[in-house]
Design a protein around this motif. Structure first.
Motif, mmCIF file in Angstrom:
data_model
loop_
_atom_site.group_PDB
_atom_site.id
_atom_site.type_symbol
_atom_site.label_atom_id
_atom_site.label_comp_id
_atom_site.label_asym_id
_atom_site.label_seq_id
_atom_site.Cartn_x
_atom_site.Cartn_y
_atom_site.Cartn_z
ATOM 1 N N ARG A 1 1.346 54.730 -2.602
ATOM 2 C CA ARG A 1 0.781 53.612 -1.856
ATOM 3 C C ARG A 1 -0.214 52.834 -2.721
ATOM 4 O O ARG A 1 -0.220 51.602 -2.721
ATOM 5 N N ALA A 2 -1.023 53.545 -3.474
ATOM 6 C CA ALA A 2 -1.963 52.879 -4.382
ATOM 7 C C ALA A 2 -1.206 52.133 -5.473
ATOM 8 O O ALA A 2 -1.580 51.015 -5.844
ATOM 9 N N ALA A 3 -0.133 52.731 -5.978
ATOM 10 C CA ALA A 3 0.653 52.071 -7.022
ATOM 11 C C ALA A 3 1.306 50.803 -6.495
ATOM 12 O O ALA A 3 1.330 49.774 -7.187
ATOM 13 N N VAL A 4 1.810 50.832 -5.271
ATOM 14 C CA VAL A 4 2.432 49.639 -4.685
ATOM 15 C C VAL A 4 1.396 48.533 -4.503
ATOM 16 O O VAL A 4 1.661 47.371 -4.810
ATOM 17 N N ILE A 5 0.220 48.887 -4.026
ATOM 18 C CA ILE A 5 -0.839 47.888 -3.828
ATOM 19 C C ILE A 5 -1.245 47.273 -5.156
ATOM 20 O O ILE A 5 -1.335 46.045 -5.290
ATOM 21 N N LEU A 6 -1.488 48.106 -6.158
ATOM 22 C CA LEU A 6 -1.945 47.597 -7.450
ATOM 23 C C LEU A 6 -0.867 46.790 -8.158
ATOM 24 O O LEU A 6 -1.140 45.713 -8.705
ATOM 25 N N LEU A 7 0.351 47.276 -8.160
ATOM 26 C CA LEU A 7 1.419 46.551 -8.844
ATOM 27 C C LEU A 7 1.801 45.275 -8.094
ATOM 28 O O LEU A 7 2.139 44.265 -8.721
ATOM 29 N N GLY A 8 1.726 45.294 -6.774
ATOM 30 C CA GLY A 8 1.978 44.075 -6.009
ATOM 31 C C GLY A 8 0.916 43.015 -6.267
ATOM 32 O O GLY A 8 1.228 41.832 -6.450
ATOM 33 N N THR A 9 -0.341 43.433 -6.314
ATOM 34 C CA THR A 9 -1.422 42.498 -6.640
ATOM 35 C C THR A 9 -1.254 41.943 -8.041
ATOM 36 O O THR A 9 -1.448 40.744 -8.274
ATOM 37 N N ALA A 10 -0.895 42.809 -8.985
ATOM 38 C CA ALA A 10 -0.682 42.355 -10.365
ATOM 39 C C ALA A 10 0.477 41.368 -10.444
ATOM 40 O O ALA A 10 0.388 40.359 -11.156
ATOM 41 N N ALA A 11 1.540 41.611 -9.709
ATOM 42 C CA ALA A 11 2.695 40.709 -9.744
ATOM 43 C C ALA A 11 2.354 39.342 -9.161
ATOM 44 O O ALA A 11 2.710 38.309 -9.743
ATOM 45 N N VAL A 12 1.648 39.319 -8.048
ATOM 46 C CA VAL A 12 1.271 38.045 -7.431
ATOM 47 C C VAL A 12 0.339 37.266 -8.353
ATOM 48 O O VAL A 12 0.512 36.057 -8.560
ATOM 49 N N CYS A 13 -0.638 37.927 -8.935
ATOM 50 C CA CYS A 13 -1.568 37.243 -9.835
ATOM 51 C C CYS A 13 -0.876 36.785 -11.116
ATOM 52 O O CYS A 13 -1.192 35.714 -11.637
ATOM 53 N N ALA A 14 0.053 37.581 -11.624
ATOM 54 C CA ALA A 14 0.794 37.165 -12.819
ATOM 55 C C ALA A 14 1.625 35.918 -12.532
ATOM 56 O O ALA A 14 1.719 35.021 -13.379
ATOM 57 N N LEU A 15 2.215 35.847 -11.344
ATOM 58 C CA LEU A 15 2.955 34.636 -10.972
ATOM 59 C C LEU A 15 2.034 33.422 -10.873
ATOM 60 O O LEU A 15 2.406 32.318 -11.276
ATOM 61 N N MET A 16 0.832 33.614 -10.339
ATOM 62 C CA MET A 16 -0.117 32.512 -10.265
ATOM 63 C C MET A 16 -0.526 32.028 -11.648
ATOM 64 O O MET A 16 -0.597 30.823 -11.900
ATOM 65 N N VAL A 17 -0.804 32.966 -12.543
ATOM 66 C CA VAL A 17 -1.193 32.597 -13.908
ATOM 67 C C VAL A 17 -0.044 31.898 -14.605
ATOM 68 O O VAL A 17 -0.231 30.886 -15.297
ATOM 69 N N PHE A 18 1.156 32.395 -14.416
ATOM 70 C CA PHE A 18 2.334 31.754 -15.007
ATOM 71 C C PHE A 18 2.496 30.325 -14.494
ATOM 72 O O PHE A 18 2.789 29.400 -15.238
ATOM 73 N N GLN A 19 2.247 30.151 -13.193
ATOM 74 C CA GLN A 19 2.359 28.829 -12.594
ATOM 75 C C GLN A 19 1.254 27.900 -13.112
ATOM 76 O O GLN A 19 1.492 26.709 -13.314
ATOM 77 N N LEU A 20 0.051 28.443 -13.340
ATOM 78 C CA LEU A 20 -1.027 27.627 -13.873
ATOM 79 C C LEU A 20 -0.694 27.126 -15.288
ATOM 80 O O LEU A 20 -0.989 25.988 -15.629
ATOM 81 N N PHE A 21 -0.115 27.986 -16.102
ATOM 82 C CA PHE A 21 0.199 27.588 -17.469
ATOM 83 C C PHE A 21 1.396 26.638 -17.537
ATOM 84 O O PHE A 21 1.492 25.829 -18.446
ATOM 85 N N ASN A 22 2.289 26.742 -16.594
ATOM 86 C CA ASN A 22 3.455 25.852 -16.596
ATOM 87 C C ASN A 22 3.187 24.517 -15.914
ATOM 88 O O ASN A 22 3.994 23.600 -16.011
ATOM 89 N N ALA A 23 2.065 24.391 -15.202
ATOM 90 C CA ALA A 23 1.762 23.136 -14.527
ATOM 91 C C ALA A 23 1.300 22.064 -15.511
ATOM 92 O O ALA A 23 1.414 20.886 -15.229
ATOM 93 N N ALA A 24 0.782 22.475 -16.640
ATOM 94 C CA ALA A 24 0.272 21.477 -17.614
ATOM 95 C C ALA A 24 1.356 20.847 -18.424
ATOM 96 O O ALA A 24 2.455 21.121 -18.499
#
Length: 92
Positions: A69-92
């Protein structure tokens, strides 16, 4: 999984995985904060909130009853944040 395996898995979740999640949260902070008066991202909020970004996943990893359960929470948070960072870098 034996006791040593659970200890190593919990150490891995509370150590390097928590650090990676905290860094991704810090990098994704400008995504959900509005731009400032001069249309500048609020990068300082990520830096100031880094201790909280580190503490929350750390306590999830240390205090969770079930490691999966802890692994799912941490990896899910990491995946969502990685997508946000990827989107921030591709917006420019």
């Amino acid at each position: 999984m034996n006791w040593n395996g659970r200890l190593i898995a919990r150490w891995a979740l509370a150590g390097p995985v928590t650090l990676i999640v905290a860094l991704l949260l810090m990098a994704a902070t400008p995504f959900w904060f509005p731009k400032g008066a001069a249309n500048v991202d609020h990068i300082v909020f990520g830096i100031l909130l880094f201790p909280a970004y580190w503490a929350a996943p750390f306590f999830v990893a240390v205090m969770a009853d079930r490691l999966w359960r802890a692994a799912v929470i941490l990896l899910g948070t990491a995946a969502v944040c990685a997508l946000m960072v990827f989107q921030l870098f591709n917006a420019a």
